[in-house]
Motif scaffolding. Sequence first.
Motif, PDB file in Angstrom:
ATOM      1  N   VAL A  23       1.017  -1.093   4.209  1.00 39.72           N
ATOM      2  CA  VAL A  23       0.475  -2.443   4.400  1.00 39.72           C
ATOM      3  C   VAL A  23      -0.718  -2.658   3.466  1.00 39.72           C
ATOM      4  O   VAL A  23      -1.565  -1.791   3.306  1.00 39.72           O
ATOM      5  CB  VAL A  23       0.094  -2.704   5.881  1.00 39.72           C
ATOM      6  N   ARG A  24      -0.708  -3.798   2.810  1.00 39.80           N
ATOM      7  CA  ARG A  24      -1.787  -4.143   1.878  1.00 39.80           C
ATOM      8  C   ARG A  24      -2.778  -5.110   2.527  1.00 39.80           C
ATOM      9  O   ARG A  24      -3.971  -5.017   2.306  1.00 39.80           O
ATOM     10  CB  ARG A  24      -1.188  -4.762   0.633  1.00 39.80           C
ATOM     11  N   GLU A  25      -2.266  -6.043   3.296  1.00 43.01           N
ATOM     12  CA  GLU A  25      -3.099  -7.004   4.025  1.00 43.01           C
ATOM     13  C   GLU A  25      -2.501  -7.217   5.402  1.00 43.01           C
ATOM     14  O   GLU A  25      -1.285  -7.207   5.558  1.00 43.01           O
ATOM     15  CB  GLU A  25      -3.108  -8.377   3.338  1.00 43.01           C
ATOM     16  N   PHE A  60       2.951  -6.244   2.394  1.00 36.98           N
ATOM     17  CA  PHE A  60       3.239  -4.834   2.167  1.00 36.98           C
ATOM     18  C   PHE A  60       3.423  -4.541   0.685  1.00 36.98           C
ATOM     19  O   PHE A  60       3.696  -5.436  -0.108  1.00 36.98           O
ATOM     20  CB  PHE A  60       4.538  -4.431   2.886  1.00 36.98           C
ATOM     21  N   ARG A  61       3.327  -3.284   0.325  1.00 39.77           N
ATOM     22  CA  ARG A  61       3.834  -2.791  -0.954  1.00 39.77           C
ATOM     23  C   ARG A  61       5.279  -2.423  -0.649  1.00 39.77           C
ATOM     24  O   ARG A  61       5.544  -1.602   0.225  1.00 39.77           O
ATOM     25  CB  ARG A  61       3.080  -1.550  -1.437  1.00 39.77           C
ATOM     26  N   GLN A  62       6.204  -3.071  -1.341  1.00 41.59           N
ATOM     27  CA  GLN A  62       7.621  -2.882  -1.007  1.00 41.59           C
ATOM     28  C   GLN A  62       8.080  -1.454  -1.244  1.00 41.59           C
ATOM     29  O   GLN A  62       7.732  -0.825  -2.244  1.00 41.59           O
ATOM     30  CB  GLN A  62       8.501  -3.844  -1.816  1.00 41.59           C
ATOM     31  N   ASP A  63       8.809  -0.974  -0.291  1.00 41.46           N
ATOM     32  CA  ASP A  63       9.447   0.345  -0.328  1.00 41.46           C
ATOM     33  C   ASP A  63      10.753   0.137   0.432  1.00 41.46           C
ATOM     34  O   ASP A  63      10.745  -0.015   1.644  1.00 41.46           O
ATOM     35  CB  ASP A  63       8.549   1.365   0.367  1.00 41.46           C
ATOM     36  N   PHE A  64      11.857   0.089  -0.279  1.00 44.41           N
ATOM     37  CA  PHE A  64      13.127  -0.263   0.366  1.00 44.41           C
ATOM     38  C   PHE A  64      13.640   0.812   1.316  1.00 44.41           C
ATOM     39  O   PHE A  64      14.459   0.529   2.174  1.00 44.41           O
ATOM     40  CB  PHE A  64      14.182  -0.611  -0.693  1.00 44.41           C
ATOM     41  N   THR A  65      13.133   2.051   1.202  1.00 44.78           N
ATOM     42  CA  THR A  65      13.604   3.102   2.110  1.00 44.78           C
ATOM     43  C   THR A  65      12.847   3.112   3.433  1.00 44.78           C
ATOM     44  O   THR A  65      13.353   3.627   4.420  1.00 44.78           O
ATOM     45  CB  THR A  65      13.486   4.497   1.454  1.00 44.78           C
ATOM     46  N   CYS A  66      11.636   2.536   3.466  1.00 39.59           N
ATOM     47  CA  CYS A  66      10.862   2.527   4.716  1.00 39.59           C
ATOM     48  C   CYS A  66      10.543   1.101   5.151  1.00 39.59           C
ATOM     49  O   CYS A  66      10.978   0.666   6.210  1.00 39.59           O
ATOM     50  CB  CYS A  66       9.577   3.330   4.552  1.00 39.59           C
TER      51      CYS A  66
END
Length: 137
Positions: A23-25, A60-66
Amino acid sequence: MSSPVVFSNAYLWINGVDLSGSVREVSLNRSSAMLDATVMGDAANRNKGGLKDWKIDMTFRQDFTCVDATLTALVGTTACFELRPINSCAAVSNPAFTGIGTVDTYTPVGGRVGQLLEPKYSLVPYGADITRGTTCS
């Protein structure tokens, strides 16, 4: 006097998955419907608080696995959540906000060329107000 909190290491848990590291914000907005209770003789509007409302907005910072694997299936459904300002046990100085929300929006892909993918995600109430706790579970 208490110390100011530097918002740099929040705890965010959604449906059993700790998303704190992605999470970024995150922001929790609480409000109440304002009901007009004005009567003859009042010199100004009289407002009475009605039903509570809240919304949690996240980036979020995208992470397609999580991140995506957790959030994409929840759109339009309910999700349990816990949010704490600091990633440590809940305490008087670090309250835990918990509840059940309906996933309002999720934008998994979008942005400008050359930028990191930063999906937006929102939770809104599912019939109950948020609980504010000060003890670790």
